[in-house]
Design a protein around this motif. Structure first.
Motif, short mmCIF file in Angstrom:
data_model
loop_
_atom_site.label_atom_id
_atom_site.label_comp_id
_atom_site.label_asym_id
_atom_site.label_seq_id
_atom_site.Cartn_x
_atom_site.Cartn_y
_atom_site.Cartn_z
N ASP A 38 0.84 -1.21 0.00
CA ASP A 38 0.00 0.00 0.00
C ASP A 38 0.87 1.26 0.00
O ASP A 38 0.62 2.21 -0.74
CB ASP A 38 -0.90 0.03 1.24
CG ASP A 38 -1.91 -1.10 1.27
OD1 ASP A 38 -2.36 -1.50 0.20
OD2 ASP A 38 -2.22 -1.58 2.36
N VAL A 39 1.88 1.24 0.85
CA VAL A 39 2.76 2.39 1.01
C VAL A 39 3.47 2.72 -0.30
O VAL A 39 3.48 3.87 -0.76
CB VAL A 39 3.80 2.12 2.13
CG1 VAL A 39 4.88 3.20 2.13
CG2 VAL A 39 3.10 2.06 3.48
N MET A 40 4.07 1.71 -0.92
CA MET A 40 4.86 1.97 -2.12
C MET A 40 3.98 2.16 -3.35
O MET A 40 4.41 2.80 -4.32
CB MET A 40 5.87 0.85 -2.33
CG MET A 40 6.88 0.73 -1.17
SD MET A 40 7.62 2.31 -0.65
CE MET A 40 8.63 2.73 -2.09
N LEU A 79 14.01 5.71 -6.98
CA LEU A 79 14.84 4.55 -6.62
C LEU A 79 15.50 4.76 -5.26
O LEU A 79 15.78 3.78 -4.56
CB LEU A 79 15.89 4.30 -7.70
CG LEU A 79 15.34 3.92 -9.08
CD1 LEU A 79 16.49 3.69 -10.06
CD2 LEU A 79 14.45 2.69 -9.01
N ASP A 80 15.76 6.00 -4.89
CA ASP A 80 16.29 6.27 -3.55
C ASP A 80 15.27 5.83 -2.49
O ASP A 80 15.63 5.21 -1.48
CB ASP A 80 16.60 7.76 -3.38
CG ASP A 80 17.77 8.20 -4.22
OD1 ASP A 80 18.90 7.77 -3.95
OD2 ASP A 80 17.56 8.98 -5.17
N ASP A 81 14.01 6.16 -2.71
CA ASP A 81 12.96 5.77 -1.76
C ASP A 81 12.75 4.26 -1.76
O ASP A 81 12.47 3.66 -0.71
CB ASP A 81 11.65 6.48 -2.10
CG ASP A 81 11.64 7.93 -1.65
OD1 ASP A 81 12.56 8.33 -0.90
OD2 ASP A 81 10.73 8.67 -2.06
N TRP A 82 12.88 3.63 -2.92
CA TRP A 82 12.75 2.17 -2.96
C TRP A 82 13.92 1.49 -2.24
O TRP A 82 13.75 0.46 -1.59
CB TRP A 82 12.63 1.68 -4.40
CG TRP A 82 11.22 1.64 -4.87
CD1 TRP A 82 10.56 2.58 -5.61
CD2 TRP A 82 10.26 0.60 -4.61
NE1 TRP A 82 9.26 2.20 -5.83
CE2 TRP A 82 9.05 0.99 -5.23
CE3 TRP A 82 10.31 -0.60 -3.93
CZ2 TRP A 82 7.90 0.20 -5.18
CZ3 TRP A 82 9.17 -1.39 -3.86
CH2 TRP A 82 7.98 -0.98 -4.48
N MET A 117 18.63 5.90 4.85
CA MET A 117 19.05 6.75 3.73
C MET A 117 19.70 5.91 2.62
O MET A 117 20.44 4.97 2.90
CB MET A 117 20.02 7.82 4.22
CG MET A 117 19.35 8.90 5.05
SD MET A 117 20.52 9.99 5.93
CE MET A 117 21.37 10.76 4.57
N SER A 118 19.42 6.28 1.39
CA SER A 118 20.00 5.58 0.25
C SER A 118 21.50 5.88 0.16
O SER A 118 22.00 6.83 0.76
CB SER A 118 19.32 6.01 -1.05
OG SER A 118 19.68 7.34 -1.39
N GLN A 134 11.07 2.15 -15.09
CA GLN A 134 11.05 0.71 -15.36
C GLN A 134 11.28 -0.08 -14.07
O GLN A 134 10.54 -1.04 -13.78
CB GLN A 134 12.15 0.36 -16.38
CG GLN A 134 12.31 -1.13 -16.64
CD GLN A 134 13.47 -1.41 -17.58
OE1 GLN A 134 13.92 -0.52 -18.32
NE2 GLN A 134 13.97 -2.63 -17.57
N LEU A 135 12.27 0.32 -13.30
CA LEU A 135 12.59 -0.40 -12.07
C LEU A 135 11.52 -0.19 -11.00
O LEU A 135 11.15 -1.14 -10.29
CB LEU A 135 13.95 0.04 -11.55
CG LEU A 135 15.16 -0.49 -12.32
CD1 LEU A 135 16.45 0.17 -11.85
CD2 LEU A 135 15.26 -2.01 -12.20
N MET A 136 11.00 1.02 -10.87
CA MET A 136 9.96 1.26 -9.87
C MET A 136 8.72 0.43 -10.15
O MET A 136 8.08 -0.09 -9.23
CB MET A 136 9.60 2.75 -9.84
CG MET A 136 10.65 3.62 -9.16
SD MET A 136 10.22 5.39 -9.20
CE MET A 136 8.70 5.40 -8.24
N THR A 137 8.36 0.30 -11.42
CA THR A 137 7.20 -0.52 -11.79
C THR A 137 7.43 -1.98 -11.44
O THR A 137 6.56 -2.65 -10.87
CB THR A 137 6.91 -0.38 -13.29
OG1 THR A 137 6.62 0.99 -13.59
CG2 THR A 137 5.72 -1.24 -13.70
N SER A 138 8.62 -2.48 -11.75
CA SER A 138 8.94 -3.88 -11.48
C SER A 138 9.02 -4.16 -9.98
O SER A 138 8.57 -5.20 -9.50
CB SER A 138 10.27 -4.26 -12.14
OG SER A 138 10.19 -4.15 -13.54
N LEU A 139 9.60 -3.23 -9.24
CA LEU A 139 9.71 -3.39 -7.78
C LEU A 139 8.33 -3.45 -7.13
O LEU A 139 8.08 -4.25 -6.23
CB LEU A 139 10.52 -2.24 -7.19
CG LEU A 139 12.02 -2.29 -7.49
CD1 LEU A 139 12.67 -0.93 -7.23
CD2 LEU A 139 12.71 -3.36 -6.67
#
Length: 234
Positions: free
Chosen positions: A3-5, A84-87, A69-70, A210-215
């Motif tokens: 939910d969060v992400m 991606l930093d937040d992921w 922190m990233s 692309q990576l955020m969607t896959s994650l």
């Protein structure tokens, strides 16, 4: 956590806002349907930035909660702040939950606290912590130094451990991306090229969406599996 992400991704792409402080202080979990399901809530946008403003979308201010922190953020470099930093912070949060539990009643025995490798995310200089996180994320095996210290009696612990490793694989060594995008350590640009180092974190910035969607797909898949398991046990 899904939910969060999910909300995080929508805010990033629909509004152009990055949270920049995914941490144990800003993510809350609560049960619904008599404990058959768990939902997550993301709060506190004090460090959030509008990604359309170049002057505030660099890492120079090193914002956020230290342990989460990233690597780019810890290094205080001039790379663009991205989702991606937040992921990456979300990955660290899952490691934190696996080690310390969802609340103080699930915390590990005080006798082992000093032996936990994750404690070093709170010690030393920012550059030292960034280096240490690079070491832990570099390979699948190196991540086990953290996940092997997860609470073994924590509910859904095997799912949490599996999720952490799956997120790390997609974020750090996605098979969909080339060599220059893999790993967490800086590496030589190639034979015959002097003093040129490739930073995979810098290269992956161009693959943000692309990576955020896959994650998120990975996280939602694990969330659905744990939801089914919780319902079957109630």
């Amino acid at each position: 956590m899904a939910d969060v992400m999910h909300v995080h991704n929508r805010i990033r792409w629909n509004v152009g806002i990055l949270h920049r402080d995914i941490s144990s202080n800003n993510v809350f979990f609560y049960e619904i349907d008599g404990g058959k399901d768990v939902r997550g809530l993301l709060i506190d946008f004090d460090h959030a930035v509008d990604v359309s403003i170049p002057k505030v979308t660099r890492h120079l201010d090193r914002s956020g909660t230290l342990s989460f922190m990233s690597i780019n953020n810890l290094a205080g470099n001039i790379q663009w702040v991205t989702g991606l930093d937040d992921w990456e912070s979300a990955l660290y949060l899952m490691c934190w939950i696996g080690t310390y539990g969802f609340n103080k009643h699930q915390a590990p025995d005080p006798a082992v606290l000093d032996k936990l490798k994750i404690r070093k995310w709170c010690e030393g200089s920012l550059d030292d912590i960034a280096w240490l996180k690079r070491v832990f994320l570099e390979t699948e095996n190196s991540l086990y130094y953290l996940t092997d210290q997860f609470l073994q009696d924590l509910p859904m612990i095997e799912y949490i451990k599996g999720l952490v490793h799956a997120l790390r694989t997609k974020l750090i060594s996605s098979p969909d991306l080339g060599f220059e995008f893999h790993g967490a350590q800086k590496k030589s640009a190639g034979q015959g090229v002097r003093d040129v180092r490739i930073d995979p974190f810098e290269n992956r910035i161009g693959k943000e969406r692309q990576l955020m969607t896959s994650l998120l797909q990975i996280l939602e898949g694990y969330s659905e599996r744990t939801r089914i398991l919780r319902r079957s046990n109630k």
